[in-house]
Design a protein around this motif. Structure first.
Motif, PDB file in Angstrom:
ATOM      1  N   UNK A 197       0.801  -1.228   0.000  1.00 25.87           N
ATOM      2  CA  UNK A 197       0.000   0.000   0.000  1.00 25.87           C
ATOM      3  C   UNK A 197       0.832   1.276   0.000  1.00 25.87           C
ATOM      4  N   UNK A 198       2.172   1.181  -0.099  1.00 23.75           N
ATOM      5  CA  UNK A 198       3.008   2.362   0.110  1.00 23.75           C
ATOM      6  C   UNK A 198       3.337   3.118  -1.173  1.00 23.75           C
ATOM      7  N   UNK A 199       3.252   2.448  -2.301  1.00 20.85           N
ATOM      8  CA  UNK A 199       3.711   3.029  -3.552  1.00 20.85           C
ATOM      9  C   UNK A 199       4.867   2.195  -4.106  1.00 20.85           C
ATOM     10  N   UNK A 200       5.382   2.610  -5.247  1.00 22.17           N
ATOM     11  CA  UNK A 200       6.425   1.858  -5.950  1.00 22.17           C
ATOM     12  C   UNK A 200       7.793   2.246  -5.397  1.00 22.17           C
ATOM     13  N   UNK A 201       8.388   1.348  -4.602  1.00 24.64           N
ATOM     14  CA  UNK A 201       9.701   1.618  -4.016  1.00 24.64           C
ATOM     15  C   UNK A 201      10.544   0.359  -4.055  1.00 24.64           C
ATOM     16  N   UNK A 202      11.843   0.525  -3.779  1.00 25.34           N
ATOM     17  CA  UNK A 202      12.756  -0.612  -3.806  1.00 25.34           C
ATOM     18  C   UNK A 202      13.882  -0.379  -2.818  1.00 25.34           C
ATOM     19  N   UNK A 203      14.259  -1.442  -2.114  1.00 28.10           N
ATOM     20  CA  UNK A 203      15.430  -1.386  -1.244  1.00 28.10           C
ATOM     21  C   UNK A 203      16.682  -1.546  -2.091  1.00 28.10           C
ATOM     22  N   UNK A 204      17.755  -0.904  -1.660  1.00 24.47           N
ATOM     23  CA  UNK A 204      18.971  -0.882  -2.477  1.00 24.47           C
ATOM     24  C   UNK A 204      20.014  -1.895  -2.028  1.00 24.47           C
ATOM     25  N   UNK A 205      19.731  -2.682  -0.998  1.00 26.43           N
ATOM     26  CA  UNK A 205      20.664  -3.696  -0.542  1.00 26.43           C
ATOM     27  C   UNK A 205      21.724  -3.195   0.411  1.00 26.43           C
ATOM     28  N   UNK A 206      21.566  -1.988   0.934  1.00 28.73           N
ATOM     29  CA  UNK A 206      22.594  -1.396   1.810  1.00 28.73           C
ATOM     30  C   UNK A 206      22.306  -1.606   3.293  1.00 28.73           C
ATOM     31  N   UNK A 207      21.190  -2.251   3.621  1.00 30.88           N
ATOM     32  CA  UNK A 207      20.817  -2.419   5.031  1.00 30.88           C
ATOM     33  C   UNK A 207      21.093  -3.831   5.545  1.00 30.88           C
ATOM     34  N   UNK A 208      21.898  -4.582   4.838  1.00 35.42           N
ATOM     35  CA  UNK A 208      22.300  -5.883   5.347  1.00 35.42           C
ATOM     36  C   UNK A 208      21.342  -7.003   4.991  1.00 35.42           C
ATOM     37  N   UNK A 209      21.313  -8.008   5.841  1.00 32.92           N
ATOM     38  CA  UNK A 209      20.522  -9.220   5.615  1.00 32.92           C
ATOM     39  C   UNK A 209      19.079  -8.910   5.265  1.00 32.92           C
TER      40      UNK A 209
END
Length: 307
Positions: A102-114
């Motif tokens: 429900x938040x919108x189109x987003x993506x994590x970039x892999x910089x926060x670890x596991x």
């Protein structure tokens, strides 16, 4: 910076007759919360925080929330908090990164670890970290009305994200495909994000309010949210919420170079934090009389008074 000393002093039942003390079973939560606060205090000196500091602050404050839930309401309450806020937050985020709802189109970039299910493991811990304070605040302000508790809790959690999201975007931890339209002065986070937070937070706080007892197992039954004993019961989450508010305003205004975030976030989160402070002051011995005297003096100075 808020203090956990006088207005939020913990008063175990055995200490009611002679002074104030911290019950031994409350120390783990207090120590963990203090550690999380210290980690956050180092953020401004590292250009917004390193991965190590971010991990430390989230893990310590999430552990403090779970420890406090266990100490004040029992192990089942801690397990419920972990399931509703932790697992619930993970599911919401996993669905969000795959579908945009429900938040919108987003993506994590892999910089926060596991990562778990494509979501950094720190993210569900962050939901735990702030869901517990939001529940305490919502119960204080919403009273016995469950719908009011859920609404206030949703506002309390979502207002915090007004500070969190710009900071994490600046640090490169996640990106938005369509960041506009956004809040005034915050052009890198879309309004859909806050709509999603309101929805998820409403459901999360509503579930916690129904499943987690309002009083400790050994506390005498009666209306919740009355007097300093109830403030003592929720000392840790209430202090964490007020610390988060004041430190976030200061950090974005002075250290992170985002005065608009400080202003907008300060106003929105202040809609919850300021009434909370007033409520806590009124519940202290003599607090109501002090506020009344202040109001009377203000009324006389401005020429406005009772008829």
């Amino acid at each position: 910076m808020t203090s956990t000393s006088e207005p939020f002093a913990v008063v175990p039942r055995r200490a009611h007759r002679g002074g104030r003390a911290v019950a031994p079973h409350r120390w783990p939560a207090l120590v963990l919360a203090a550690g999380g606060v210290l980690a956050q205090m180092a953020f401004p000196f590292t250009d917004g925080g390193t991965l190590g500091l971010t991990t430390a602050s989230v893990v310590l404050l999430a552990a403090a929330a779970l420890a406090d839930a266990w100490a004040t309401r029992g192990p089942l309450a801690a397990a419920t908090l972990a399931a509703v806020a932790g697992l619930g937050g993970l599911v919401a985020e996993a669905v969000g990164v795959r579908t945009g709802f429900p938040f919108g189109d987003y993506a994590y970039t892999g910089t926060l670890g596991l990562e778990v299910l494509g979501v950094p493991a720190l993210v569900p811990l962050a939901w735990i970290m702030m869901a517990w304070p939001a529940l305490a605040v919502a119960r204080r302000l919403g009273g016995e009305r469950r719908w009011a508790v859920a609404l206030v809790g949703a506002a309390a959690l979502t207002a915090w994200d007004v500070f969190l999201d710009p900071q994490m975007v600046d640090q490169g931890h996640w990106t938005w495909a369509h960041p506009s339209p956004g809040l005034p002065g915050i052009d890198d986070v879309p309004l859909t994000n806050y709509a999603g937070w309101l929805l998820v937070s409403f459901l999360m706080v509503a579930a916690l309010d129904r499943l987690v007892p309002r009083t400790s197992p050994d506390q005498a039954t009666g209306p919740a949210g009355r007097g300093s004993r109830d403030i003592a019961l929720d000392a840790v989450p209430l202090a964490v919420y007020l610390w988060t508010y004041s430190s976030s305003v200061l950090a974005h205004a002075v250290f992170f170079g985002r005065p608009p975030v400080a202003l907008v976030g300060g106003l929105l989160m202040g809609l919850v934090a300021v009434p909370l402070v007033v409520r806590l002051l009124r519940e202290q011995p003599g607090g109501r009389r002090a506020l009344q005297r202040t109001g009377q003096r203000t009324g006389r100075d401005s020429g406005v008074g009772p008829r």
